[in-house]
Design a protein around this motif. Sequence first.
Motif, PDB file in Angstrom:
ATOM      1  N   MET A 171       2.647   1.743  -3.364  1.00  8.55           N
ATOM      2  CA  MET A 171       1.745   2.270  -4.386  1.00  8.55           C
ATOM      3  C   MET A 171       1.373   3.729  -4.111  1.00  8.55           C
ATOM      4  O   MET A 171       1.216   4.520  -5.046  1.00  8.55           O
ATOM      5  N   ASP A 172       1.222   4.087  -2.840  1.00 10.95           N
ATOM      6  CA  ASP A 172       0.947   5.494  -2.503  1.00 10.95           C
ATOM      7  C   ASP A 172       1.975   6.414  -3.145  1.00 10.95           C
ATOM      8  O   ASP A 172       1.639   7.471  -3.697  1.00 10.95           O
ATOM      9  N   GLU A 179       6.444  -6.733  -7.118  1.00 15.54           N
ATOM     10  CA  GLU A 179       6.292  -5.348  -7.554  1.00 15.54           C
ATOM     11  C   GLU A 179       7.546  -4.523  -7.289  1.00 15.54           C
ATOM     12  O   GLU A 179       7.977  -3.737  -8.132  1.00 15.54           O
ATOM     13  N   GLU A 183      -8.702  -1.265  -4.464  1.00 10.75           N
ATOM     14  CA  GLU A 183      -8.746  -1.939  -5.760  1.00 10.75           C
ATOM     15  C   GLU A 183      -8.223  -3.375  -5.700  1.00 10.75           C
ATOM     16  O   GLU A 183      -8.714  -4.241  -6.431  1.00 10.75           O
ATOM     17  N   PHE A 184      -7.229  -3.613  -4.832  1.00  7.84           N
ATOM     18  CA  PHE A 184      -6.597  -4.924  -4.812  1.00  7.84           C
ATOM     19  C   PHE A 184      -6.849  -5.674  -3.511  1.00  7.84           C
ATOM     20  O   PHE A 184      -7.361  -6.804  -3.514  1.00  7.84           O
ATOM     21  N   TRP A 185      -6.507  -5.078  -2.369  1.00  7.03           N
ATOM     22  CA  TRP A 185      -6.529  -5.820  -1.125  1.00  7.03           C
ATOM     23  C   TRP A 185      -7.922  -6.076  -0.583  1.00  7.03           C
ATOM     24  O   TRP A 185      -8.206  -7.183  -0.095  1.00  7.03           O
ATOM     25  N   VAL A 224       0.842  -1.202   0.000  1.00  2.00           N
ATOM     26  CA  VAL A 224       0.000   0.000   0.000  1.00  2.00           C
ATOM     27  C   VAL A 224       0.875   1.249   0.000  1.00  2.00           C
ATOM     28  O   VAL A 224       0.672   2.181  -0.782  1.00  2.00           O
ATOM     29  N   ASP A 276       3.302 -10.445  -3.594  1.00  2.00           N
ATOM     30  CA  ASP A 276       3.005  -9.335  -4.504  1.00  2.00           C
ATOM     31  C   ASP A 276       3.913  -8.138  -4.249  1.00  2.00           C
ATOM     32  O   ASP A 276       4.307  -7.437  -5.194  1.00  2.00           O
ATOM     33  N   ARG A 333      -0.865   5.774  -6.655  1.00  2.70           N
ATOM     34  CA  ARG A 333      -1.956   4.792  -6.704  1.00  2.70           C
ATOM     35  C   ARG A 333      -2.535   4.627  -5.302  1.00  2.70           C
ATOM     36  O   ARG A 333      -2.433   3.582  -4.668  1.00  2.70           O
ATOM     37  N   THR A 334      -3.160   5.690  -4.817  1.00  3.89           N
ATOM     38  CA  THR A 334      -3.638   5.720  -3.434  1.00  3.89           C
ATOM     39  C   THR A 334      -4.898   4.898  -3.213  1.00  3.89           C
ATOM     40  O   THR A 334      -5.328   4.736  -2.069  1.00  3.89           O
ATOM     41  N   ASP A 335      -5.497   4.375  -4.275  1.00  2.00           N
ATOM     42  CA  ASP A 335      -6.672   3.504  -4.141  1.00  2.00           C
ATOM     43  C   ASP A 335      -6.296   2.024  -4.212  1.00  2.00           C
ATOM     44  O   ASP A 335      -7.180   1.163  -4.324  1.00  2.00           O
ATOM     45  N   HIS A 336      -5.010   1.719  -4.131  1.00  2.85           N
ATOM     46  CA  HIS A 336      -4.562   0.336  -4.264  1.00  2.85           C
ATOM     47  C   HIS A 336      -5.232  -0.585  -3.245  1.00  2.85           C
ATOM     48  O   HIS A 336      -5.629  -1.707  -3.589  1.00  2.85           O
TER      49      HIS A 336
END
Length: 357
Positions: A26-27, A280, A37-39, A23, A276, A31-34
């Motif tokens: 990605m922030d 990444e 969207e994913f978890w 998280v 993951d 990508r602050t909605d990770h």
Amino acid sequence: MDTARLHADAQVVDAHNDLILLVDHMDKRGRTDHFAEFWLPELRAGGVDVQVLPIWIDEDHQSEGALRRTLLLAERIHELAAQYPDDVAICSTAADIDAANRSGRIALVMAIEGAHGIGQDPKLIRTMFRAGVRVASIAHYGRTLLADGSGLDDTARGGLTPQGIEVFTEMERLGMVFDVSHLGVNGVEDVLNLASRPLLATHSTCLVITDNHRSLGDDQIRRIAALGGVVGVAAAIPWFIDPHNPTADRVVDHIEHVVDIAGIDHVGLGPDIIDDYFQEVWGGWPAHAGDPSGNAGAIGPYEPAEIKRPSDLVKVTDAMVRRGFGEQDVKKVLGDNVMRVFRQVMGVPSQRERPSS
């Protein structure tokens, strides 16, 4: 037996998922909605009702930046709860967990892994408690000012330092659950000698199955159980399970061994989901994930773990059912056992005298 129904009906507790690291990664890339969207879909698909969120400090932040990094990740967990109040809630007690689950939310339990941010100041464990931390270990692979990690078992084999003993005593007094996973063998011995309350090994395996510094011996497992504690069996890192056969069935081999040694009331799940993040950030598993020395050849050949993400957890339930576990025993492994420790310890002060500082 309907495995999917059984898994859905259970109160599933994942005692160790490093998702906050991804998280945060990605922030920093916008990508602050990770998490949403994913978890969140992964946690829902895996039926996870309680997610312990460890804060691990990488070497770049040890030791000078450890406290800042710890607090920033703790703040990010609080932000997640504020961003998604209909989906998750930070919980300080077992009653909070039950209330969150009744409302359909995933209970988040904050943890620190290694406690690098405490440094040489044991009183900071109280600061961590005030910040919401309810589970903590005090070493990782290497040495902290509190204890030696399991990666030093072939060399230093240090136990708890005086500051480590002070932190441990204060954790028991506060009602913070102690985690012996990653602690060196002599540190585990110290803790088991000092403990007066149940504790956890949030993400460990059995030494008799995988000869690895992260595995627990039978005597350690028995003594954890004698305190009322629980061994959370790892499932997502191949060389902890079986580098050549890291399947859900092999995870159940570890579960069955804990049951044989300590009884059905003393085993849970702590998958250690981090694949993951490594894919990444590193483009694969870094060498030090398997060997703290950083030896590039240390990991050796391995097969990918069958349990990589929360959505895979139902495969463990399916394997337990196929192996003859009864419904109540499956529920104990999936979460009831860890919840018992939370009910007894988490946010429940003990009568231990506060250590001087």
